[in-house]
Design a protein around this motif. Structure first.
Motif, PDB file in Angstrom:
ATOM      1  N   GLY A 352       0.847  -1.179   0.000  1.00 45.80           N
ATOM      2  CA  GLY A 352       0.000   0.000   0.000  1.00 45.80           C
ATOM      3  C   GLY A 352       0.882   1.228   0.000  1.00 45.80           C
ATOM      4  N   ALA A 353       1.717   1.303  -1.035  1.00 40.95           N
ATOM      5  CA  ALA A 353       2.794   2.288  -1.107  1.00 40.95           C
ATOM      6  C   ALA A 353       2.328   3.681  -0.699  1.00 40.95           C
ATOM      7  CB  ALA A 353       3.353   2.315  -2.527  1.00 40.95           C
ATOM      8  N   GLY A 354       3.044   4.267   0.243  1.00 41.64           N
ATOM      9  CA  GLY A 354       2.758   5.645   0.578  1.00 41.64           C
ATOM     10  C   GLY A 354       2.877   6.000   2.033  1.00 41.64           C
ATOM     11  N   HIS A 355       2.676   5.062   2.961  1.00 39.64           N
ATOM     12  CA  HIS A 355       2.641   5.437   4.366  1.00 39.64           C
ATOM     13  C   HIS A 355       3.821   4.913   5.167  1.00 39.64           C
ATOM     14  CE1 HIS A 355      -1.225   7.183   3.667  1.00 39.64           C
ATOM     15  NE2 HIS A 355      -1.713   6.043   3.241  1.00 39.64           N
ATOM     16  N   SER A 356       4.178   3.656   5.006  1.00 41.37           N
ATOM     17  CA  SER A 356       5.276   3.131   5.804  1.00 41.37           C
ATOM     18  C   SER A 356       5.926   1.938   5.130  1.00 41.37           C
ATOM     19  CB  SER A 356       4.787   2.732   7.202  1.00 41.37           C
ATOM     20  OG  SER A 356       3.872   1.658   7.124  1.00 41.37           O
ATOM     21  N   LEU A 357       7.170   1.701   5.529  1.00 48.83           N
ATOM     22  CA  LEU A 357       7.920   0.523   5.114  1.00 48.83           C
ATOM     23  C   LEU A 357       8.132  -0.343   6.342  1.00 48.83           C
ATOM     24  CD1 LEU A 357      10.790   2.256   3.064  1.00 48.83           C
ATOM     25  CD2 LEU A 357       8.519   1.629   2.254  1.00 48.83           C
ATOM     26  N   VAL A 358       8.277  -1.635   6.119  1.00 47.70           N
ATOM     27  CA  VAL A 358       8.615  -2.549   7.199  1.00 47.70           C
ATOM     28  C   VAL A 358       9.891  -3.276   6.812  1.00 47.70           C
ATOM     29  CG1 VAL A 358       7.915  -4.547   8.569  1.00 47.70           C
ATOM     30  CG2 VAL A 358       6.208  -2.846   7.881  1.00 47.70           C
ATOM     31  N   LEU A 359      10.925  -3.138   7.660  1.00 51.29           N
ATOM     32  CA  LEU A 359      12.211  -3.768   7.405  1.00 51.29           C
ATOM     33  C   LEU A 359      12.436  -4.843   8.456  1.00 51.29           C
ATOM     34  CD1 LEU A 359      15.538  -1.923   6.574  1.00 51.29           C
ATOM     35  CD2 LEU A 359      15.494  -3.945   8.021  1.00 51.29           C
ATOM     36  N   TYR A 360      12.645  -6.073   7.990  1.00 53.85           N
ATOM     37  CA  TYR A 360      12.984  -7.170   8.896  1.00 53.85           C
ATOM     38  C   TYR A 360      14.479  -7.425   8.803  1.00 53.85           C
ATOM     39  CZ  TYR A 360      13.246 -11.666  11.210  1.00 53.85           C
ATOM     40  OH  TYR A 360      13.586 -12.680  12.067  1.00 53.85           O
ATOM     41  N   ASP A 361      15.164  -7.269   9.932  1.00 50.70           N
ATOM     42  CA  ASP A 361      16.613  -7.428   9.988  1.00 50.70           C
ATOM     43  C   ASP A 361      16.928  -8.869  10.366  1.00 50.70           C
ATOM     44  OD1 ASP A 361      19.305  -7.475  11.354  1.00 50.70           O
ATOM     45  OD2 ASP A 361      19.268  -5.367  10.722  1.00 50.70           O
ATOM     46  N   PHE A 362      17.633  -9.591   9.487  1.00 53.90           N
ATOM     47  CA  PHE A 362      17.936 -11.001   9.744  1.00 53.90           C
ATOM     48  C   PHE A 362      18.835 -11.173  10.981  1.00 53.90           C
ATOM     49  CE2 PHE A 362      17.645 -12.085   4.897  1.00 53.90           C
ATOM     50  CZ  PHE A 362      16.275 -11.894   4.949  1.00 53.90           C
ATOM     51  N   THR A 363      19.758 -10.254  11.182  1.00 48.87           N
ATOM     52  CA  THR A 363      20.706 -10.382  12.294  1.00 48.87           C
ATOM     53  C   THR A 363      20.030 -10.159  13.636  1.00 48.87           C
ATOM     54  OG1 THR A 363      22.510  -9.638  10.866  1.00 48.87           O
ATOM     55  CG2 THR A 363      22.890  -9.552  13.241  1.00 48.87           C
ATOM     56  N   ARG A 364      19.264  -9.059  13.722  1.00 47.11           N
ATOM     57  CA  ARG A 364      18.610  -8.733  14.989  1.00 47.11           C
ATOM     58  C   ARG A 364      17.324  -9.514  15.198  1.00 47.11           C
ATOM     59  NH1 ARG A 364      19.133  -3.114  13.454  1.00 47.11           N
ATOM     60  NH2 ARG A 364      16.862  -3.057  13.497  1.00 47.11           N
ATOM     61  N   GLY A 365      16.731  -9.985  14.083  1.00 52.83           N
ATOM     62  CA  GLY A 365      15.482 -10.722  14.196  1.00 52.83           C
ATOM     63  C   GLY A 365      14.316  -9.867  14.617  1.00 52.83           C
ATOM     64  N   ASP A 366      14.324  -8.577  14.211  1.00 54.21           N
ATOM     65  CA  ASP A 366      13.211  -7.699  14.585  1.00 54.21           C
ATOM     66  C   ASP A 366      12.738  -6.885  13.387  1.00 54.21           C
ATOM     67  OD1 ASP A 366      15.204  -5.845  14.173  1.00 54.21           O
ATOM     68  OD2 ASP A 366      15.311  -5.162  16.254  1.00 54.21           O
ATOM     69  N   HIS A 367      11.586  -6.233  13.570  1.00 56.59           N
ATOM     70  CA  HIS A 367      10.975  -5.414  12.525  1.00 56.59           C
ATOM     71  C   HIS A 367      11.136  -3.934  12.864  1.00 56.59           C
ATOM     72  CE1 HIS A 367       8.806  -9.281  12.032  1.00 56.59           C
ATOM     73  NE2 HIS A 367       8.779  -8.950  10.749  1.00 56.59           N
ATOM     74  N   ASP A 368      11.404  -3.153  11.851  1.00 58.56           N
ATOM     75  CA  ASP A 368      11.498  -1.701  11.992  1.00 58.56           C
ATOM     76  C   ASP A 368      10.485  -1.075  11.051  1.00 58.56           C
ATOM     77  OD1 ASP A 368      12.219   0.894  12.456  1.00 58.56           O
ATOM     78  OD2 ASP A 368      14.162   0.783  11.444  1.00 58.56           O
ATOM     79  N   ARG A 369       9.505  -0.356  11.612  1.00 59.67           N
ATOM     80  CA  ARG A 369       8.514   0.329  10.783  1.00 59.67           C
ATOM     81  C   ARG A 369       8.988   1.751  10.526  1.00 59.67           C
ATOM     82  NH1 ARG A 369       3.543  -0.850   9.166  1.00 59.67           N
ATOM     83  NH2 ARG A 369       3.503  -2.680  10.527  1.00 59.67           N
ATOM     84  N   ILE A 370       9.090   2.121   9.252  1.00 60.08           N
ATOM     85  CA  ILE A 370       9.655   3.409   8.841  1.00 60.08           C
ATOM     86  C   ILE A 370       8.565   4.249   8.196  1.00 60.08           C
ATOM     87  CG2 ILE A 370      11.415   4.535   7.420  1.00 60.08           C
ATOM     88  CD1 ILE A 370      12.822   1.663   7.499  1.00 60.08           C
TER      89      ILE A 370
END
Length: 442
Positions: A352-370
């Protein structure tokens, strides 16, 4: 830098007013012109060329265009000495080349609606002329200017998700949007405009090219597609040739009924797109009359459309990475693009391009919402606000006479158009096309 990625408003205020002529006062031309109403850099529309009386007259009234700068035909405007800093060209796809070349020779800076032109030769001529005349050319691949697309590029280039292995990109056109634009509308027939891949998804192949980077060019490309459903063979038995004449028992269960797409919208108080395509001042009476006589009232199974309603493009890049882009008509979402970038250290999603990105980091094993929420400006909210950012960058480039402010300039845009032409050749000839680093192919 402001949040739009341009110089601050206070700095821009010290410069002169940027003046523009608009060639084609339909939805796109009117949209870009509305930058003049934003609280940004002083920008004034001083001329218009538009063959349709109602669209032209509304435009003239809105921007107080002087009589001497009102034209039915762009050729009349091009006969005059240069009267503005720039020209905004928003004619139909197959009518881009001639005004672009003519105004470049008059030393106008050019904002050109995408696609540049429907053929390789015309695209090349536009680019060659603009470069030889020393004028700025910005093509409206507006998505490159959107915060979400720029943030994806920034994350990829930072190495945060490692090396990119694959990009999956979905363009859900929307079921009634496709019927409006690509079955009944201006882009329904390739010979009259362009392929649906070029008309709709040159944006999307351009984004993939942008994200992969200029040092990692596409080397191989293939494509498959089909015109599904919108054919005479699928017309319901007993259906009329026009929706207003269709038996209620059939019309009620047809998702593409012009009554649903147009009349129900205006009955609910909506007067913007797509109604604004039919009439500059839509109301129930003029829209009903247009559905009785014009193309937008035709049965979708009785049109002479021939462009693809479903197409995939597969790409392999120099470093071995791959990408695949899907364009599909039959969706609930309307142009709400979905992107997933698979890297060696992480996965990046934009749904749903336009509001946020979700990045899953393989090393940390967590999600970052941008957060990538765009600034929305009245009249320039198209493409999730990207239309505004595109215009903002163009005006800044004109103010400073600086091509570096333009992300979709002549060479880069020509290259991404060549990707589309190569994909179409691959589809039509049922083969894999090899591409050179400069975008040429055979």
């Amino acid at each position: 830098m402001g949040s739009a990625g341009t110089m601050s408003h206070s700095a821009l205020e010290k410069t002169k007013i940027v003046t523009a002529i608009v060639i084609g006062a339909g939805c796109r031309g009117s949209g870009y012109a509305s930058y003049a109403l934003c609280d940004r850099h002083p920008f004034k529309v001083i001329g218009v060329a538009e063959p349709r009386d109602d669209f032209r007259n509304n435009f003239v009234d809105k921007y107080k265009i002087p009589k001497e700068n009102i034209f039915k035909d762009w050729k009349d405007a091009a006969q005059k000495e240069k009267i503005a800093d720039c020209v905004i060209i928003c004619t139909q796809d197959n009518l881009h080349k001639d005004p672009a070349v003519a105004f470049a020779k008059l030393k106008y800076h050019i904002l050109l609606e995408k696609p540049m032109a429907p053929t390789e030769e015309e695209c090349m001529e536009i680019v060659k002329t603009c470069k030889s005349e020393g004028v700025l050319l910005q093509v409206c691949h507006v998505l490159r200017y959107s915060p979400w697309a720029m943030k994806i590029k920034e994350i990829i280039d930072s190495g945060r998700i490692g090396d990119v292995v694959n990009i999956q990109h979905l363009e859900p056109v929307g079921h009634w949007h496709f019927s409006h634009s690509y079955v009944r509308g201006n882009w329904h027939k390739e010979s009259d405009s362009s392929s649906s891949l070029l008309a709709k998804c040159c944006h999307d192949l351009d984004l993939i090219n942008y994200w992969m980077g200029s040092k990692n060019r596409c080397e191989k490309i293939s494509s498959f597609g089909k015109l599904s459903h919108f054919t005479k063979e699928n017309k319901p038995k007993g259906a009329a040739s026009r929706c207003l004449d269709c038996p209620p028992s059939i019309e009620r269960v047809c998702p593409y009924s012009a009554k649903k797409v147009y009349l129900e919208k205006i009955a609910n108080g909506h007067k913007g797109w797509p109604l604004s395509v039919l009439h500059s001042s839509p109301d129930i009476e003029n829209i009903t009359e247009l559905l009785k006589t014009g193309p937008y009232g035709k049965c979708v199974y009785d049109c002479d459309n021939d462009v693809m309603s479903n197409q995939v493009v597969n790409m392999q890049f120099k470093n071995g990475a791959t990408a695949n882009m899907t364009m599909i008509a039959f969706t609930e979402a309307i142009c709400d693009r979905k992107v997933t970038v698979f890297g060696t250290k992480g996965e990046l999603q934009c749904h749903g391009a336009g509001h946020s990105l979700v990045l899953y980091d393989f090393t940390r094993g967590d999600h970052d919402r941008i957060d990538t929420t765009a600034k929305m400006m009245k009249g320039l909210s198209g493409h999730g606000g990207a239309d505004f950012y595109c215009m903002d960058s163009f005006v800044e480039a004109v103010v400073q006479n600086d091509p570096e402010k333009i992300r979709t300039g002549p060479d880069e845009t020509l290259y991404s158009h060549m990707l589309v032409f190569a994909a179409e050749k691959a589809r039509k000839e049922n083969k894999v096309i090899s591409m050179s680093p400069d975008g040429t192919f055979t």
